[in-house]
Design an enzyme around this catalytic site. Structure first.
Site, short mmCIF file in Angstrom:
data_model
loop_
_atom_site.label_atom_id
_atom_site.label_comp_id
_atom_site.label_asym_id
_atom_site.label_seq_id
_atom_site.Cartn_x
_atom_site.Cartn_y
_atom_site.Cartn_z
N ARG A 70 0.82 -1.22 0.00
CA ARG A 70 0.00 0.00 0.00
C ARG A 70 0.85 1.27 0.00
NH1 ARG A 70 -5.25 -0.90 3.76
NH2 ARG A 70 -6.00 -2.81 2.81
N ASP A 127 -15.96 8.86 9.13
CA ASP A 127 -14.81 7.96 8.94
C ASP A 127 -13.54 8.79 9.06
OD1 ASP A 127 -14.69 4.90 7.64
OD2 ASP A 127 -12.82 6.03 7.48
C1 LIG Z 1 -13.84 -2.35 7.57
S1 LIG Z 1 -14.47 -0.73 7.46
C2 LIG Z 1 -16.13 -0.99 8.09
C3 LIG Z 1 -17.17 -0.31 7.21
C4 LIG Z 1 -18.61 -0.55 7.66
N1 LIG Z 1 -18.84 -0.10 9.00
C5 LIG Z 1 -18.99 -2.00 7.49
O1 LIG Z 1 -19.06 -2.74 8.49
O2 LIG Z 1 -19.24 -2.42 6.36
C6 LIG Z 1 -13.68 0.08 8.86
C7 LIG Z 1 -13.64 1.60 8.73
O3 LIG Z 1 -13.22 2.16 9.99
C8 LIG Z 1 -12.45 3.32 9.70
N2 LIG Z 1 -11.60 3.67 10.86
C9 LIG Z 1 -10.50 3.03 11.30
N3 LIG Z 1 -9.97 3.67 12.35
C10 LIG Z 1 -10.77 4.74 12.59
C11 LIG Z 1 -10.73 5.81 13.53
N4 LIG Z 1 -9.77 5.90 14.48
N5 LIG Z 1 -11.70 6.76 13.47
C12 LIG Z 1 -12.68 6.68 12.54
N6 LIG Z 1 -12.77 5.70 11.61
C13 LIG Z 1 -11.81 4.75 11.63
C14 LIG Z 1 -11.65 2.93 8.46
O4 LIG Z 1 -11.19 4.05 7.74
C15 LIG Z 1 -12.65 2.07 7.69
O5 LIG Z 1 -13.31 2.80 6.67
#
Ligand SMILES: C[S@@+](CC[C@H](N)C(=O)[O-])C[C@H]1O[C@@H](n2cnc3c(N)ncnc32)[C@H](O)[C@@H]1O
Length: 279
Positions: free
Chosen positions: A43, A149
């Site tokens: 990445r 996000d």
């Molecule tokens: C795997 S995705 C989940 C998306 C959705 N909630 C689902 O279950 O389909 C996890 C998301 O959490 C976000 N994320 C990770 N760390 C975070 C943080 N400290 N604050 C806000 N968002 C965060 C990532 O950018 C990512 O888009």
């Protein structure tokens, strides 16, 4: 940690990896296990190439000295954004059958519903929520969905609400006709979420580890497949903060491999990965 030296375009050492994962953990809370070494390389090598650097040591130095510009790109590159429309569909069925009818009864004076999709990625989750609400809440109610996000790239996609057709393959034809527009000519093969769905949602960039500026209480929160990336202490802090942000006897939905077990005694499990505040 033992890493086999591979033929790589850019030199990437264990020290570089440790520096970068510590930085990402301090900022985002995301835990990066040893197994992510190759993922980090693939990445972030795009960033190293784009910046015209020779190796990852230079990238670590660049991040230290140009953190304002590059830090967002770095965080965007290392987040995991896997998501889908109506992912873990049992949650949306539970909303339709249990949560929404109860919220309609208890909020009948205000005729308002407030929802938070925390870690909304590219928008499929909040759009699935908006569709479920549109289908099950009287049209004159005020429904507001906050979708947040950390990653600014995914939020841009979410805001646009344009997806390739393979992303909507699991959605019924009836729903597609009602809530999406199919692209023609240059947009063939794409769909766009209808404006009436988009209007329910406010997208915001927001780090769950930092200040939470919201003043209101939510009727339910979706924080699915996000806690999994954090350590136990961070999960506990977040469970407590979600408890404070929810109105009395409201619901918290988490991901299929997550649990609040031993993190919080403020919630009870009421359905699969669905928790309800005890008070
Ligand atoms: C795997 S995705 C989940 C998306 C959705 N909630 C689902 O279950 O389909 C996890 C998301 O959490 C976000 N994320 C990770 N760390 C975070 C943080 N400290 N604050 C806000 N968002 C965060 C990532 O950018 C990512 O888009």
């Amino acid at each position: 940690m033992a890493v086999l030296e591979k033929e790589r375009e850019f030199k990437f050492t264990v020290d570089d990896f440790n520096f970068l994962r510590k930085l990402s953990n301090e900022h985002s809370g995301i835990q990066v296990p040893d197994e992510r070494f190759d993922m980090f390389y693939s990445r972030l090598s795009k960033r190293v190439r784009k910046l015209g650097l020779s190796n990852f040591k230079e990238y670590c130095q660049y991040l230290t000295h140009h953190s304002d510009n590059e830090f967002t790109e770095f965080i965007n590159a290392i987040t995991t954004n896997l998501t889908a429309f109506f992912r873990e569909n049992h949650h949306f069925e539970y909303l339709r059958d249990v949560v929404i009818p109860e919220v309609i009864l208890r909020n009948k004076a205000s005729r308002q519903i407030k929802i938070w999709s925390a870690g909304c990625s590219t928008g499929e989750e909040p759009y699935s929520l908006a569709i479920t609400l549109k289908e099950n809440v009287p049209a004159d109610w005020d429904v507001k969905i906050l979708a947040t996000d950390l990653d600014t790239n995914v939020l841009q996609t979410a805001l646009e609400g344009v997806y390739t057709e393979d992303r909507i393959s699991g959605i019924s034809e009836e729903r597609l006709k009602r809530w999406f527009m199919r692209g023609k000519s240059a947009q063939l093969g794409q769909v766009k979420v209808r404006t009436e769905i988009q209007q329910l949602i406010q997208f915001k960039q927001f780090n769950l580890l930092k200040e939470w500026p919201m003043k209101c209480h939510f009727d339910f929160i979706f924080c699915r497949n996000v806690l999994i990336y954090f350590d136990r202490e961070t999960k506990t802090i977040l469970a407590n903060r979600y408890n404070e942000m929810l109105s009395s006897r409201s619901w918290l939905f988490i991901g299929h491999s997550e649990s609040l077990n031993q993190l919080s005694s403020d919630f009870s499990l009421v359905a699969c990965t669905t928790y309800r505040k005890n008070k």
